[in-house]
Design a protein around this motif. Structure first.
Motif, PDB file in Angstrom:
ATOM      1  N   GLN A 105       0.764  -1.202  -0.138  1.00 32.66           N
ATOM      2  CA  GLN A 105       0.043   0.055  -0.134  1.00 32.66           C
ATOM      3  C   GLN A 105       1.029   1.135  -0.090  1.00 32.66           C
ATOM      4  OE1 GLN A 105      -2.218   0.289   3.720  1.00 32.66           O
ATOM      5  NE2 GLN A 105      -3.226   2.376   2.850  1.00 32.66           N
ATOM      6  N   LYS A 106       0.661   2.097  -0.900  1.00 30.91           N
ATOM      7  CA  LYS A 106       1.547   3.312  -0.970  1.00 30.91           C
ATOM      8  C   LYS A 106       1.095   4.007   0.151  1.00 30.91           C
ATOM      9  CE  LYS A 106       3.337   5.480  -4.812  1.00 30.91           C
ATOM     10  NZ  LYS A 106       3.472   6.188  -6.100  1.00 30.91           N
ATOM     11  N   LEU A 107       2.287   4.691   0.799  1.00 28.79           N
ATOM     12  CA  LEU A 107       1.836   5.549   2.074  1.00 28.79           C
ATOM     13  C   LEU A 107       2.244   7.089   1.475  1.00 28.79           C
ATOM     14  CD1 LEU A 107       3.945   3.424   4.658  1.00 28.79           C
ATOM     15  CD2 LEU A 107       1.331   3.721   4.400  1.00 28.79           C
ATOM     16  N   TYR A 108       3.319   7.254   0.778  1.00 27.99           N
ATOM     17  CA  TYR A 108       3.648   8.805   0.563  1.00 27.99           C
ATOM     18  C   TYR A 108       4.636   8.778  -0.460  1.00 27.99           C
ATOM     19  CZ  TYR A 108       4.753  13.517   1.712  1.00 27.99           C
ATOM     20  OH  TYR A 108       4.898  14.921   1.758  1.00 27.99           O
ATOM     21  N   SER A 109       4.613   9.594  -1.488  1.00 29.09           N
ATOM     22  CA  SER A 109       5.787   9.979  -2.079  1.00 29.09           C
ATOM     23  C   SER A 109       6.150  11.336  -2.612  1.00 29.09           C
ATOM     24  CB  SER A 109       5.280   9.451  -3.741  1.00 29.09           C
ATOM     25  OG  SER A 109       4.160  10.111  -4.027  1.00 29.09           O
ATOM     26  N   THR A 110       7.321  11.531  -2.815  1.00 32.31           N
ATOM     27  CA  THR A 110       8.175  12.680  -3.218  1.00 32.31           C
ATOM     28  C   THR A 110       8.461  12.585  -4.559  1.00 32.31           C
ATOM     29  OG1 THR A 110      10.340  12.408  -2.249  1.00 32.31           O
ATOM     30  CG2 THR A 110       8.306  13.280  -0.690  1.00 32.31           C
ATOM     31  N   THR A 111       9.264  13.678  -4.809  1.00 28.15           N
ATOM     32  CA  THR A 111       9.964  13.608  -6.284  1.00 28.15           C
ATOM     33  C   THR A 111      11.120  12.759  -6.543  1.00 28.15           C
ATOM     34  OG1 THR A 111      11.118  15.720  -5.849  1.00 28.15           O
ATOM     35  CG2 THR A 111       9.196  16.067  -7.085  1.00 28.15           C
ATOM     36  N   LYS A 112      11.654  12.572  -4.885  1.00 23.42           N
ATOM     37  CA  LYS A 112      12.820  11.890  -4.601  1.00 23.42           C
ATOM     38  C   LYS A 112      12.664  10.407  -4.226  1.00 23.42           C
ATOM     39  CE  LYS A 112      15.567  15.319  -6.030  1.00 23.42           C
ATOM     40  NZ  LYS A 112      16.502  14.906  -7.176  1.00 23.42           N
ATOM     41  N   GLY A 113      11.249  10.157  -3.784  1.00 23.96           N
ATOM     42  CA  GLY A 113      11.321   8.735  -3.375  1.00 23.96           C
ATOM     43  C   GLY A 113       9.958   8.348  -3.025  1.00 23.96           C
ATOM     44  N   PHE A 147      19.615  14.314   2.720  1.00 25.87           N
ATOM     45  CA  PHE A 147      19.235  14.235   4.218  1.00 25.87           C
ATOM     46  C   PHE A 147      17.817  15.034   4.304  1.00 25.87           C
ATOM     47  CE2 PHE A 147      18.518  15.720   8.342  1.00 25.87           C
ATOM     48  CZ  PHE A 147      18.624  14.635   9.272  1.00 25.87           C
ATOM     49  N   VAL A 148      17.630  16.232   3.938  1.00 30.52           N
ATOM     50  CA  VAL A 148      16.483  16.982   4.074  1.00 30.52           C
ATOM     51  C   VAL A 148      15.321  16.269   3.203  1.00 30.52           C
ATOM     52  CG1 VAL A 148      15.310  19.041   3.416  1.00 30.52           C
ATOM     53  CG2 VAL A 148      17.667  19.309   4.317  1.00 30.52           C
ATOM     54  N   GLN A 149      15.603  15.663   1.970  1.00 25.48           N
ATOM     55  CA  GLN A 149      14.611  15.010   1.205  1.00 25.48           C
ATOM     56  C   GLN A 149      14.305  13.724   1.707  1.00 25.48           C
ATOM     57  OE1 GLN A 149      17.158  14.751  -2.345  1.00 25.48           O
ATOM     58  NE2 GLN A 149      16.404  16.962  -3.021  1.00 25.48           N
ATOM     59  N   LEU A 150      15.081  12.975   2.315  1.00 20.91           N
ATOM     60  CA  LEU A 150      14.779  11.796   3.081  1.00 20.91           C
ATOM     61  C   LEU A 150      13.834  12.218   4.396  1.00 20.91           C
ATOM     62  CD1 LEU A 150      14.747   8.848   3.363  1.00 20.91           C
ATOM     63  CD2 LEU A 150      16.940   9.223   4.692  1.00 20.91           C
ATOM     64  N   LYS A 151      14.230  13.200   5.029  1.00 28.92           N
ATOM     65  CA  LYS A 151      13.364  13.698   6.245  1.00 28.92           C
ATOM     66  C   LYS A 151      12.041  13.876   5.789  1.00 28.92           C
ATOM     67  CE  LYS A 151      13.239  17.359   9.681  1.00 28.92           C
ATOM     68  NZ  LYS A 151      12.248  16.451  10.533  1.00 28.92           N
ATOM     69  N   GLU A 152      11.724  14.434   4.777  1.00 28.02           N
ATOM     70  CA  GLU A 152      10.469  14.944   4.000  1.00 28.02           C
ATOM     71  C   GLU A 152       9.793  13.649   3.755  1.00 28.02           C
ATOM     72  OE1 GLU A 152       8.212  17.052   0.321  1.00 28.02           O
ATOM     73  OE2 GLU A 152      10.297  16.947   0.338  1.00 28.02           O
ATOM     74  N   ILE A 180      10.398  10.580   5.130  1.00 28.49           N
ATOM     75  CA  ILE A 180       9.983   9.856   6.422  1.00 28.49           C
ATOM     76  C   ILE A 180       8.924  10.612   7.223  1.00 28.49           C
ATOM     77  CG2 ILE A 180      11.055   9.339   8.847  1.00 28.49           C
ATOM     78  CD1 ILE A 180      11.896   7.635   6.429  1.00 28.49           C
ATOM     79  N   ASP A 181       8.925  11.936   7.364  1.00 26.03           N
ATOM     80  CA  ASP A 181       7.798  12.713   8.045  1.00 26.03           C
ATOM     81  C   ASP A 181       6.480  12.353   7.342  1.00 26.03           C
ATOM     82  OD1 ASP A 181       9.631  13.548   9.795  1.00 26.03           O
ATOM     83  OD2 ASP A 181       9.990  15.735   9.056  1.00 26.03           O
ATOM     84  N   GLY A 182       6.123  12.428   5.935  1.00 28.36           N
ATOM     85  CA  GLY A 182       5.234  12.247   5.365  1.00 28.36           C
ATOM     86  C   GLY A 182       4.617  10.768   5.246  1.00 28.36           C
ATOM     87  N   PHE A 235      14.355   5.339  -2.190  1.00 31.17           N
ATOM     88  CA  PHE A 235      15.032   6.685  -2.056  1.00 31.17           C
ATOM     89  C   PHE A 235      16.436   6.473  -2.679  1.00 31.17           C
ATOM     90  CE2 PHE A 235      17.593   9.850   0.260  1.00 31.17           C
ATOM     91  CZ  PHE A 235      16.849  11.087   0.045  1.00 31.17           C
ATOM     92  N   GLU A 236      16.708   7.382  -3.534  1.00 36.85           N
ATOM     93  CA  GLU A 236      18.041   7.518  -4.385  1.00 36.85           C
ATOM     94  C   GLU A 236      18.565   6.311  -4.587  1.00 36.85           C
ATOM     95  OE1 GLU A 236      20.998   9.727  -1.731  1.00 36.85           O
ATOM     96  OE2 GLU A 236      19.928  11.533  -2.846  1.00 36.85           O
ATOM     97  N   ASN A 237      17.797   5.432  -5.525  1.00 36.50           N
ATOM     98  CA  ASN A 237      17.878   4.005  -5.713  1.00 36.50           C
ATOM     99  C   ASN A 237      18.404   3.061  -4.826  1.00 36.50           C
ATOM    100  OD1 ASN A 237      17.739   5.092  -8.780  1.00 36.50           O
ATOM    101  ND2 ASN A 237      19.825   5.948  -8.758  1.00 36.50           N
ATOM    102  N   ARG A 238      17.721   3.364  -3.853  1.00 35.54           N
ATOM    103  CA  ARG A 238      17.952   2.073  -2.620  1.00 35.54           C
ATOM    104  C   ARG A 238      16.365   1.711  -2.136  1.00 35.54           C
ATOM    105  NH1 ARG A 238      21.103   6.373  -0.216  1.00 35.54           N
ATOM    106  NH2 ARG A 238      23.321   5.624  -0.424  1.00 35.54           N
ATOM    107  N   GLU A 239      16.515   0.499  -1.713  1.00 36.65           N
ATOM    108  CA  GLU A 239      15.136  -0.058  -1.281  1.00 36.65           C
ATOM    109  C   GLU A 239      15.573  -0.440   0.185  1.00 36.65           C
ATOM    110  OE1 GLU A 239      11.879  -2.694  -2.862  1.00 36.65           O
ATOM    111  OE2 GLU A 239      13.108  -3.943  -1.895  1.00 36.65           O
ATOM    112  N   ILE A 240      14.830   0.501   1.099  1.00 31.55           N
ATOM    113  CA  ILE A 240      14.969   0.146   2.591  1.00 31.55           C
ATOM    114  C   ILE A 240      13.746  -0.534   3.149  1.00 31.55           C
ATOM    115  CG2 ILE A 240      15.648   1.178   4.796  1.00 31.55           C
ATOM    116  CD1 ILE A 240      16.826   3.578   2.827  1.00 31.55           C
ATOM    117  N   LYS A 241      13.913  -1.647   3.665  1.00 32.23           N
ATOM    118  CA  LYS A 241      13.081  -2.330   4.222  1.00 32.23           C
ATOM    119  C   LYS A 241      13.281  -2.403   5.835  1.00 32.23           C
ATOM    120  CE  LYS A 241      11.715  -5.497   0.494  1.00 32.23           C
ATOM    121  NZ  LYS A 241      11.720  -6.817   0.159  1.00 32.23           N
TER     122      LYS A 241
END
Length: 112
Positions: free
Chosen positions: A5-13, A82-87, A89-91, A28-34
């Motif tokens: 289920q998609k939770l959130y998306s930005t232009t970077k992830g 980092f700022v893009q990942l923070k956005e 994660i917060d979303g 995020f940035e060509n990584r998949e983090i589970k």
């Protein structure tokens, strides 16, 4: 077969919740983090503990990158990343909390 289920998306992830494995999946940035819920909370806590103003005005070489520790997937990020990942994660957290609140209010319960 997993049910994502998609939770959130930005232009970077983007982030998903896998209802079969109970994992949160972050692209995020060509990584998949589970990560599981506790690892996600730990990651978010690490991110929120960074004082961006201090890092921004720190001219030393150490502040060029920020390190985050996730089991089996350490991250070394530039300040911009980092700022893009923070956005992201917060979303994702907002979406998880909203879904939880809606399920509670509407009386949905997880069944085995």
């Amino acid at each position: 077969m997993s049910q994502k289920q998609k939770l959130y998306s930005t232009t970077k992830g983007e982030s998903f919740q896998d209802n079969v494995t109970n994992k949160i999946i972050i692209h995020f940035e060509n990584r998949e983090i589970k990560v599981d819920w506790y690892q996600f909370k730990s990651l978010r806590q690490q991110i929120n503990s960074v004082k961006l103003e201090e890092v921004l005005f720190d001219l030393s070489d150490q502040s060029d990158f920020l390190n985050l520790y996730i089991p089996n997937n350490p991250l070394r990020l530039t300040l911009c990343s980092f700022v893009q990942l923070k956005e992201l994660i917060d979303g994702t957290m907002f979406s998880l909390q909203l879904n939880s609140m809606l399920c509670e209010v509407l009386g949905y319960h997880k069944t085995a």
